[in-house]
Design a protein around this motif. Sequence first.
Motif, short mmCIF file in Angstrom:
data_model
loop_
_atom_site.label_atom_id
_atom_site.label_comp_id
_atom_site.label_asym_id
_atom_site.label_seq_id
_atom_site.Cartn_x
_atom_site.Cartn_y
_atom_site.Cartn_z
N GLN A 98 0.82 -1.19 0.00
CA GLN A 98 0.00 0.00 0.00
C GLN A 98 0.87 1.25 0.00
O GLN A 98 2.01 1.22 0.48
N VAL A 99 0.30 2.34 -0.51
CA VAL A 99 0.92 3.65 -0.39
C VAL A 99 0.41 4.27 0.91
O VAL A 99 -0.74 4.64 1.02
N THR A 100 1.28 4.36 1.90
CA THR A 100 0.87 4.84 3.22
C THR A 100 1.11 6.32 3.43
O THR A 100 0.62 6.89 4.41
N ASP A 101 1.87 6.97 2.53
CA ASP A 101 2.11 8.40 2.68
C ASP A 101 2.50 8.97 1.31
O ASP A 101 3.15 8.29 0.52
N ALA A 102 2.06 10.19 1.04
CA ALA A 102 2.38 10.85 -0.22
C ALA A 102 2.50 12.34 0.06
O ALA A 102 1.57 13.11 -0.16
#
Length: 403
Positions: free
Chosen positions: A285-289
């Motif tokens: 998953q992408v947990t921060d952007a």
Amino acid sequence: MDTPLWAVTVTLGATLFALLLVEVVHRVVRRLGERSVLLRELSDHAYRPLQVAMTVLALESAVRVTGGDFTGRSVVVQLLVLAVIAAFAWLLAALALVVEDVALSRVRTDVPDNLRARKVRTQVRLLRRVTVAAVVVVTFGVMLMTFPHVRAVGASLLASAGIFGVVAALAAQSTLGNIFAGLQLTFSDALRLDDVVVVENEWGRIEELTLTTVVVQIWDDRRLIMPTTYFTTRPFQNWTRTGSAVLGTAEFDLDWSVPVQDMREELRILLEESQLWDGRVCVLQVTDAVGSMVRIRALVSANDAPTLWDLRCLVREHFVGWIRDRQPTSLPRVRAEVGDGANRLAWQWVRPSAAHDVRPSRPGPPMEPDDDARVFGGSPEGEARAADFEGPPERPEPDESRT
């Protein structure tokens, strides 16, 4: 019949008879022990204590019956009585060890699901230590009571026992606190032998648990020795509290151009080819952007903490090579944009791409993410994890039409 020769003869005869009797019993028990764990443990651990105890008892009885009056008789008898008490205390301690070995032989700790076995092992060992300590204290007290002067002052000691008890409690407050903490840890099932814990930012396993101290074997073979009160007064992590299977993460800070779905599929292929993975959890998953990078987290699972450590390192090593060789544009970068004279940037004239737009072009429900993109859902294990963090079910509102 009262001559010294007769006394020596009877004493030696009683001693030899006791040794012969113990030897016969030992051989019979050892022969029967081939089919019984209890008898085999008795043969191994109780032979010497029983031999000494019976020999000293026979010697003391013979001296009392046939010794007559001789110089120093009272001293010899007193020493023999003390020896009898000490020998039988040794025998009781050996029997406690026999009970421990028999109890531990019924449970196995070399199986994957060994929570109950480790719990029984911890409790049995601690009970044996408590029993041995109690035997030592009682033996010392009984030895003192064999002296007439000690018995004479017993009444005054009992009268002042309250004062001495208060003083002793204050003096041994720390020790008693550790002892009760050790009992609490053992019988509350908060800590067991071979549990994997994180204490003082150190990762290791419980190697030894006594009444006063806990020995933690750290992963690099150092030993962290701590008082038992630490585990009852301060928080610590227990990775094997309800099971040895655990989850772990591997995080990557990458450029916004990283193909997340390709990376997710690569993670699935890697785990399916690895024997370290237990097949339960594979999520990316992408947990921060935020800023110039996105943070991608790979969540994986293994049967135990050591295997999980190797699996997390494997995931990191694989994606280091995969991103470097196959997705070099995904490496972290610092961008600098140069505009024209009117301060206009090139990206302002680029039409936005709809490749990653989750909204369909036609009416309909939104697209669901893949199972490998969901921690809480998408699979029976994910649904179970989601249920663990859900609140209590809402009560249905009463139907007003029926009232």
